[in-house]
Design a protein around this motif. Structure first.
Motif, PDB file in Angstrom:
ATOM      1  N   MET A   1      32.691 -29.914  18.708  1.00 19.73           N
ATOM      2  CA  MET A   1      33.793 -29.115  17.926  1.00 19.73           C
ATOM      3  C   MET A   1      34.169 -30.320  16.988  1.00 19.73           C
ATOM      4  N   SER A   2      34.103 -31.539  16.849  1.00 20.51           N
ATOM      5  CA  SER A   2      33.917 -32.448  15.996  1.00 20.51           C
ATOM      6  C   SER A   2      33.039 -32.261  14.781  1.00 20.51           C
ATOM      7  N   VAL A   3      31.936 -32.170  15.182  1.00 17.09           N
ATOM      8  CA  VAL A   3      30.935 -31.728  14.256  1.00 17.09           C
ATOM      9  C   VAL A   3      31.194 -30.548  13.369  1.00 17.09           C
ATOM     10  N   TYR A   4      31.753 -29.403  14.060  1.00 16.90           N
ATOM     11  CA  TYR A   4      32.091 -28.214  13.387  1.00 16.90           C
ATOM     12  C   TYR A   4      33.194 -28.646  12.416  1.00 16.90           C
ATOM     13  N   ALA A   5      34.143 -29.520  12.889  1.00 17.78           N
ATOM     14  CA  ALA A   5      35.538 -29.654  12.168  1.00 17.78           C
ATOM     15  C   ALA A   5      34.995 -30.378  10.777  1.00 17.78           C
ATOM     16  N   PHE A   6      34.163 -31.383  11.175  1.00 19.76           N
ATOM     17  CA  PHE A   6      33.548 -32.072   9.888  1.00 19.76           C
ATOM     18  C   PHE A   6      32.778 -31.350   8.805  1.00 19.76           C
ATOM     19  N   LEU A   7      32.179 -30.123   9.552  1.00 19.39           N
ATOM     20  CA  LEU A   7      31.392 -29.336   8.748  1.00 19.39           C
ATOM     21  C   LEU A   7      32.388 -28.547   7.658  1.00 19.39           C
ATOM     22  N   TYR A   8      33.273 -28.029   8.395  1.00 20.51           N
ATOM     23  CA  TYR A   8      34.236 -27.344   7.937  1.00 20.51           C
ATOM     24  C   TYR A   8      35.038 -27.866   6.558  1.00 20.51           C
ATOM     25  N   SER A   9      35.468 -28.917   6.970  1.00 21.89           N
ATOM     26  CA  SER A   9      35.856 -30.032   5.947  1.00 21.89           C
ATOM     27  C   SER A   9      35.221 -30.113   4.722  1.00 21.89           C
ATOM     28  N   SER A  10      34.029 -30.413   4.898  1.00 18.63           N
ATOM     29  CA  SER A  10      32.967 -30.922   3.897  1.00 18.63           C
ATOM     30  C   SER A  10      32.697 -29.687   3.036  1.00 18.63           C
ATOM     31  N   LEU A  11      32.715 -28.408   3.699  1.00 22.25           N
ATOM     32  CA  LEU A  11      32.422 -27.124   2.920  1.00 22.25           C
ATOM     33  C   LEU A  11      33.650 -26.998   2.011  1.00 22.25           C
ATOM     34  N   VAL A  12      34.773 -27.250   2.554  1.00 22.37           N
ATOM     35  CA  VAL A  12      36.039 -27.210   1.648  1.00 22.37           C
ATOM     36  C   VAL A  12      36.000 -28.028   0.555  1.00 22.37           C
ATOM     37  N   ASP A  13      35.719 -29.096   0.818  1.00 21.09           N
ATOM     38  CA  ASP A  13      35.615 -30.301  -0.338  1.00 21.09           C
ATOM     39  C   ASP A  13      34.521 -30.043  -1.174  1.00 21.09           C
ATOM     40  N   ALA A  14      33.250 -29.391  -0.730  1.00 18.01           N
ATOM     41  CA  ALA A  14      32.296 -29.149  -1.749  1.00 18.01           C
ATOM     42  C   ALA A  14      32.536 -27.843  -2.708  1.00 18.01           C
TER      43      ALA A  14
ATOM     44  N   ASP B   1      23.881 -32.144   1.643  1.00 13.64           N
ATOM     45  CA  ASP B   1      24.520 -32.810   2.737  1.00 13.64           C
ATOM     46  C   ASP B   1      24.898 -31.830   3.985  1.00 13.64           C
ATOM     47  N   CYS B   2      25.645 -30.952   3.571  1.00 13.06           N
ATOM     48  CA  CYS B   2      26.264 -29.717   4.600  1.00 13.06           C
ATOM     49  C   CYS B   2      24.839 -29.160   5.125  1.00 13.06           C
ATOM     50  N   ARG B   3      24.044 -28.760   4.184  1.00 18.62           N
ATOM     51  CA  ARG B   3      22.709 -27.978   4.432  1.00 18.62           C
ATOM     52  C   ARG B   3      21.973 -28.685   5.564  1.00 18.62           C
ATOM     53  N   GLU B   4      21.791 -29.961   5.419  1.00  9.87           N
ATOM     54  CA  GLU B   4      20.921 -30.975   6.244  1.00  9.87           C
ATOM     55  C   GLU B   4      21.587 -30.630   7.768  1.00  9.87           C
ATOM     56  N   LEU B   5      22.799 -30.871   7.693  1.00 11.55           N
ATOM     57  CA  LEU B   5      23.707 -30.856   9.067  1.00 11.55           C
ATOM     58  C   LEU B   5      23.229 -29.258   9.749  1.00 11.55           C
ATOM     59  N   ILE B   6      23.461 -28.370   8.822  1.00  6.16           N
ATOM     60  CA  ILE B   6      23.471 -26.872   9.365  1.00  6.16           C
ATOM     61  C   ILE B   6      21.966 -26.742   9.818  1.00  6.16           C
ATOM     62  N   ALA B   7      21.122 -27.316   9.112  1.00  7.92           N
ATOM     63  CA  ALA B   7      19.447 -26.988   9.580  1.00  7.92           C
ATOM     64  C   ALA B   7      19.272 -27.569  10.879  1.00  7.92           C
ATOM     65  N   SER B   8      19.758 -28.777  10.880  1.00  7.18           N
ATOM     66  CA  SER B   8      19.595 -29.335  12.166  1.00  7.18           C
ATOM     67  C   SER B   8      20.488 -28.669  13.440  1.00  7.18           C
ATOM     68  N   LEU B   9      21.416 -28.200  13.191  1.00  7.56           N
ATOM     69  CA  LEU B   9      22.257 -27.424  14.210  1.00  7.56           C
ATOM     70  C   LEU B   9      21.508 -26.176  14.445  1.00  7.56           C
ATOM     71  N   THR B  10      21.035 -25.523  13.607  1.00  6.71           N
ATOM     72  CA  THR B  10      20.310 -24.405  13.492  1.00  6.71           C
ATOM     73  C   THR B  10      19.116 -24.217  14.221  1.00  6.71           C
ATOM     74  N   SER B  11      18.224 -25.383  14.043  1.00 10.35           N
ATOM     75  CA  SER B  11      17.109 -25.673  14.901  1.00 10.35           C
ATOM     76  C   SER B  11      17.559 -25.839  16.460  1.00 10.35           C
ATOM     77  N   THR B  12      18.417 -26.498  16.661  1.00 15.15           N
ATOM     78  CA  THR B  12      18.964 -26.892  18.038  1.00 15.15           C
ATOM     79  C   THR B  12      19.372 -25.632  18.857  1.00 15.15           C
ATOM     80  N   TRP B  13      20.178 -24.640  18.118  1.00 19.82           N
ATOM     81  CA  TRP B  13      20.711 -23.488  18.601  1.00 19.82           C
ATOM     82  C   TRP B  13      19.573 -22.492  18.979  1.00 19.82           C
TER      83      TRP B  13
END
Length: 139
Positions: A78-91, A102-114
């Protein structure tokens, strides 16, 4: 108006397992961020912000569907998701392509894991799993 593609997508979503739905969301999240970055680079700020808003909506849905009480890693995710949401707002607010990267790198890692988790969930071990919340608190 009838759309074969829309019917196909609707059927795919309605029949997907919870873990498959999450992978679909992450795949679309990656697509939105990639398209938004390209739009920012072309100077199409309105289109880019619309795409980032859709990405934010996806992250908000992921946050709403995560039951942090059923999985020890839930609060951290949930903390990762909140950080990602906030980063998308700022971007979006700053038209920051680097931050979107930077968001894409995090999303790609999460996508692979899921995707890996969904593959595990589809395996024979899932048949013996207890009913209730699914893999990683989704379900």
């Amino acid at each position: 108006m009838y759309s074969a593609r829309a019917s196909y997508v609707t059927a795919a979503v309605e029949t997907a397992t919870p873990s498959a739905l999450v992978t679909m969301l992450f795949d679309r999240l990656l697509l939105d961020v990639d398209r938004a970055s390209a739009a920012f680079e072309r100077g199409e700020t309105l289109e880019a912000r619309t795409l980032v808003q859709h990405a934010q909506d996806i992250v908000a849905e992921l946050m709403a569907s995560l039951d942090v009480a059923v999985w020890d890693g839930g609060p951290a995710l949930m903390s990762v998701y909140a950080f990602l949401y906030s980063s998308l707002v700022d971007a979006s607010r700053n038209s920051d392509v680097d931050m979107l990267g930077d968001c894409r790198e995090l999303i790609a890692s999460l996508t692979s894991t899921w995707h890996e988790a969904a593959a595990l969930a589809a395996g024979p071990a899932v048949a013996a799993a207890p009913t209730g919340a699914g893999l990683l608190g989704i379900g």
